[in-house]
Motif scaffolding. Structure first.
Motif, mmCIF file in Angstrom:
data_model
loop_
_atom_site.group_PDB
_atom_site.id
_atom_site.type_symbol
_atom_site.label_atom_id
_atom_site.label_comp_id
_atom_site.label_asym_id
_atom_site.label_seq_id
_atom_site.Cartn_x
_atom_site.Cartn_y
_atom_site.Cartn_z
ATOM 1 N N GLN A 214 0.804 -1.217 0.000
ATOM 2 C CA GLN A 214 0.000 0.000 0.000
ATOM 3 C C GLN A 214 0.838 1.268 0.000
ATOM 4 N N ILE A 239 0.492 2.188 -6.518
ATOM 5 C CA ILE A 239 -0.720 2.095 -7.334
ATOM 6 C C ILE A 239 -0.292 1.404 -8.626
ATOM 7 N N GLN A 245 -3.541 5.578 -11.395
ATOM 8 C CA GLN A 245 -2.634 6.594 -10.876
ATOM 9 C C GLN A 245 -2.993 7.967 -11.424
ATOM 10 N N SER B 176 -8.577 4.678 -5.162
ATOM 11 C CA SER B 176 -7.910 3.383 -5.051
ATOM 12 C C SER B 176 -7.264 3.243 -3.686
ATOM 13 N N GLY B 177 -6.638 2.107 -3.481
ATOM 14 C CA GLY B 177 -5.964 1.849 -2.219
ATOM 15 C C GLY B 177 -6.907 1.226 -1.210
ATOM 16 N N GLN B 277 -5.277 -4.932 -9.249
ATOM 17 C CA GLN B 277 -4.320 -4.015 -9.862
ATOM 18 C C GLN B 277 -4.952 -2.648 -10.089
ATOM 19 N N GLY B 280 -5.570 -0.971 -6.828
ATOM 20 C CA GLY B 280 -4.397 -0.868 -5.967
ATOM 21 C C GLY B 280 -4.610 -1.531 -4.630
#
Lengths: 548, 332
Positions: A214, A239, A245, B176-177, B277, B280
């Protein structure tokens, strides 16, 4: 060679800082007037987006660029590159090279502290040196250090190494790879200990938290020997998808990312991006080439190679594949470096010359099928390149189309990376390949061009053999005299440009984007991140408040 | 019953052994070696250095010897150290005891899969039942079309569109994340809320694509059951339609679903590479993908063994589920 993260130390800069602090009020007014003068301030966080995750944060163990990016902020080396690519001191204040080039004596900076408060001394250099040479240390950077005959700690702040033969690239090998804290690691197996994921360094930042997959969070080292970095926190977010991104960048969740050519030229060409971001562009020290197997009967003849060079329009490849974000490569070095020779033979696109050269070499279309032939053999060959790299795939297609115009039939075959290298490049089972070299800022290219480096897995895989080049390469790595080296490498480039063992194609540009609230970024040949500790965000533009 | 279970469990041992043997040989068939990451196309590495590296990882020994070494460790439940440059124990990569539970690779994937499986069943079963009880009605047609659209849309594409909508234009959800950068300074409820926000889009994407399968199975299972004699009997008895469907038909129509549950057990730990992916999310899918690309044999083997073991357990669970649900099978 992986570049170290060099940090600029300018006295004038500090005078400016003091000045700004004294006249902060005036300076603040100046912000509205012009955007040149901002007040430097501590605070805020920089969030970088990265496709890859670091694996270890000890430079000598790391093999990937993500690890080096982060580890470079935690560790410094003895020397580093200046913005003009000369070598300057980092942890070493100065050094002497003996007249015969065999002995280098480093005088270390005094009073530098590891992040845990223990003083950095020559013993730490010795310890790191022994570790990198150790059989059991899995590192790809051992070779430069195996050339050392003797290493000694003369006193707390003096470290001396003696080489078997003079070795010019030796100096830059003392970058960030070697220094390790002896007091923490002595008697431990570095690969087994926790240190690789919880490193203690002396660089501008120190590891605060690492959440696997992460993010890696670094906090500024307030006692950094070149002064406390302005940005308090550096967050390296992983990412893996470049489209995601880019969305995160738009949403303001990341401040820095490397853009693809299409993102740089088209997708960020909007008012939103112009107002909120600053884009940079500079050549990266890598080049892409079409490598020809010189053992193959077609390519043994220099005229054939030159004809191919004339038939390929490098600018067209750059325009189409890189959206213009690159420049033609003329040899194995990149522009703006001291060893780059700008006056070598260039092959401007000229189909007439290409055809004439081929005719001279005996290639003619005797059976009128549109393909040249010689002694009954048509001019057909295959270009191999690795799958998944669209830049190379597209380059291959353009070359295929261009060569068809002069009567050469080209097939393009894409292969998975490991298969490509192990089964084709290493075993020399290819006619032509498209590949790239990452060359760094050290001109020594002995391993790629020396005629003896042609065994399996060695890097002169096109089997180039030229006695003069061998001598020049040998000379270049055995002298420390910059002018002498320059002369040798200039001549080396002239020969390569004439003989064309590779068709040198292009040098791509790095195209990072940074949020416009970050000031103090000065792009140079070595990129933008070298002075990261000097980047800052003016107080009223700060976005993240860090709890002290 | 008990002897049957023991027999089944014992049978699993040689099967698992076979799975690992075949896997071990197949991954070695792919060209390339774990040491490539460090040594390929790096002029600073000499052939001797390459040999040293290979020796360090025992890659110079014949494959069968390597397998023997691996097996010797694995029977002691030691999956070894990763070949990647961090050289962490493989188990730590999958289940990192130094991280909080929520940030452990296996847990993340497990959590997302369990939740999405739950969502899928929660939505797909009623859709399937209603479609079956009102076949060819407007509802049936709309439901069928939409679940198939969900099935057909490429997940990564829809994900990007939703990220743009909710992350940028509306600014409701993170893009994301799996946590935000302020996570550590949040209160406990804040932390839960933060994780939930990060889970919404991935869950939606992973469930949306899975609706089609389950709802169609449910629909056809139900249709088949409804046509049978005992349903006619139930109706003839004068039972309410609700009772007929939910008490008598439903239980029987669930049988194929039990198989599906059993089959999806290994899927619980095998994350999807693509959606992890795109979002993320550091789950098992990404871990496995990276390990394969870098030829990190110990990690690949550990994940394959885990997957193989769970497939066998999943099959067993499905069989037991059958036995409980269907007296005819129990009698055998």
């Amino acid at each position: 060679m992986k570049k170290t993260l060099p940090v600029f130390f300018i006295l004038a800069f500090f005078i400016f800082c003091t000045y700004s602090l004294l006249f902060a009020a005036e300076a603040e007014k100046a912000i509205q007037a012009s955007d040149v003068s901002f007040t430097r301030a501590y605070g805020d966080a920089l969030v970088t987006g990265s496709i890859g995750e670091p694996s270890v944060l000890v430079p000598m163990l790391a093999g990937d660029s993500a690890s080096h990016d982060v580890a470079g902020l935690i560790f410094n080396g003895l020397v580093k590159y200046d913005t003009d690519l000369s070598v300057i001191g980092d942890l070493a204040e100065s050094w002497e090279v003996s007249p015969d080039g065999l002995i280098i004596t480093f005088h270390l900076r005094r009073g530098v502290k590891w992040a845990d408060g223990v003083e950095f001394t020559a013993d730490d250099v010795m310890f790191g040196f022994n570790t990198i040479r150790d059989e059991k240390t899995p590192t790809a950077y051992k070779e430069d250090f195996l050339q050392v005959k003797k290493a000694e700690v003369l006193d707390k702040y003096t470290f001396r190494v003696t080489y078997e033969k003079p070795f010019a690239p030796a100096l830059t090998s003392w970058g960030s790879l070697v220094v390790l804290p002896k007091h923490l690691l002595e008697g431990k197996d570095i690969t087994k200990s926790d240190f690789a994921r919880n490193p203690i360094g002396m660089g501008p930042y120190k590891l605060s938290k690492w959440t696997a997959g992460q993010e890696v969070v670094l906090d500024s080292n307030k006692d950094y020997f070149e002064g406390r970095p302005y940005i308090d926190r550096y967050i390296y977010r992983i990412i893996p998808d470049s489209a995601t991104q880019f969305l995160e960048l738009q949403a303001g969740s990341i401040d820095v990312m490397g853009l693809t050519p299409i993102q740089f030229t088209k997708q960020t060409d909007t008012i939103f991006f112009r107002e909120n971001f600053q884009k940079f562009r500079y050549p990266v020290p890598t080049y892409t080439y079409l490598g020809l197997n010189l053992k193959h009967p077609f390519f043994k003849d220099k005229r054939v190679r030159q004809a191919i060079a004339y038939a390929i329009d490098k600018n067209e490849i750059i325009d189409v594949v890189l959206f213009g974000l690159g420049r033609p490569a003329t040899g194995p070095y990149v522009p703006n470096t001291w060893f780059y020779n700008p006056d070598v033979k260039k092959y401007e696109y000229d189909i007439g010359k290409a055809k004439a050269l081929l005719k001279e070499a005996g290639w003619e279309d005797t059976d009128e099928d549109g393909i040249l032939d010689k002694e009954g053999r048509p001019f057909e060959f295959t270009i191999l390149t690795n799958m998944g790299n669209s830049l190379r795939e597209n380059t291959a297609t353009i070359i295929q189309w261009r060569l068809e115009k002069i009567g050469i039939k080209v097939r393009v075959r894409l292969l998975e990376w490991s298969t490509f290298l192990n089964e084709f490049v290493d075993k020399r089972r290819f006619e032509a390949v498209i590949l790239g070299w990452s060359i760094g800022f050290e001109p020594d290219q002995y391993d790629t061009w020396y005629s003896g480096k042609t065994k399996e897995k060695e890097f002169n895989f096109v089997s180039y053999n030229n006695r003069e080049v061998d001598e020049l390469l040998e000379k270049g790595r055995r002298t420390f005299d910059k002018e002498e080296r320059k002369k040798a490498y200039f001549r080396f480039q002239e020969i390569l440009a004439d003989e064309l063992p590779y068709i040198f194609l292009y040098v791509p540009d790095a195209t990072p984007i940074v949020s416009s609230r970050f000031k103090g970024i000065k792009p140079t040949t070595i990129g933008i991140s070298y002075n990261l500790p000097k980047w800052y965000v003016p107080r009223d533009l700060q976005k993240h408040r860090m709890e002290e | 019953m008990l002897t049957y279970l023991i027999k089944r469990l014992l049978e699993m041992i040689p099967t698992l052994f076979g799975i690992t043997l075949i896997s071990f040989f197949i991954i070695q068939l792919a060209p390339g070696k774990p040491t490539d990451v460090m040594s390929e196309m790096n002029p600073k590495i000499t052939p001797e250095a390459r040999e040293r590296l290979e020796k360090l990882y025992h890659l110079d020994k014949p494959i069968i010897v390597q397998y023997g070494l691996w097996l010797k460790r694995v029977v002691k439940l030691d999956f070894g150290e990763s070949f990647s440059s961090d050289r962490r124990p493989v188990i730590q990569k999958i289940w990192d005891t130094k991280q909080p539970l929520i940030d452990r690779c296996l847990f993340i994937t497990f959590l997302i899969n369990i939740l999405s499986m739950f969502l899928i069943f929660l939505i797909a079963i009623p859709i399937g039942i209603s479609s079956a009880t009102h076949p060819y009605s407007i509802f049936d047609k709309v439901a069928t079309t939409s679940v198939f659209i969900g099935f057909a849309i490429p997940g990564f594409w829809l994900a990007l569109l939703l990220m743009m909508l909710f992350g940028i234009y509306l600014d409701w959800l993170p893009i994301s994340g799996f946590k935000s950068i302020y996570y550590d300074s949040l209160t406990f409820t804040g932390k839960i809320l933060d994780r939930t926000q990060h889970l919404i889009l991935p869950l939606f994407i992973s469930s949306f694509g899975g609706l089609a399968g389950i709802s169609r199975y449910m629909r056809s299972g139900m249709l088949e059951v409804i046509r049978q004699d005992f349903i006619t009997t139930a109706r003839a008895k004068g039972l309410s339609e609700k009772k007929v469907i939910y008490k008598h038909a439903f239980r029987n129509a669930l049988l194929p679903i039990i198989t599906l549950i059993g089959l999806s057990v290994p899927g619980l730990v095998g994350g999807s590479v693509i959606f992890e992916q795109v979002f993320g999310i550091p789950g098992m899918g990404q871990l496995f993908y990276k390990s394969v690309m870098s030829r990190d044999y110990p990690l690949v083997m550990a994940i394959l063994t885990l997957g193989g073991g769970l497939t066998l357990i999943g099959n067993l669970i499905a069989d037991i589920g059958y036995m409980i649900a269907d007296p005819r099978i129990r009698a055998k």
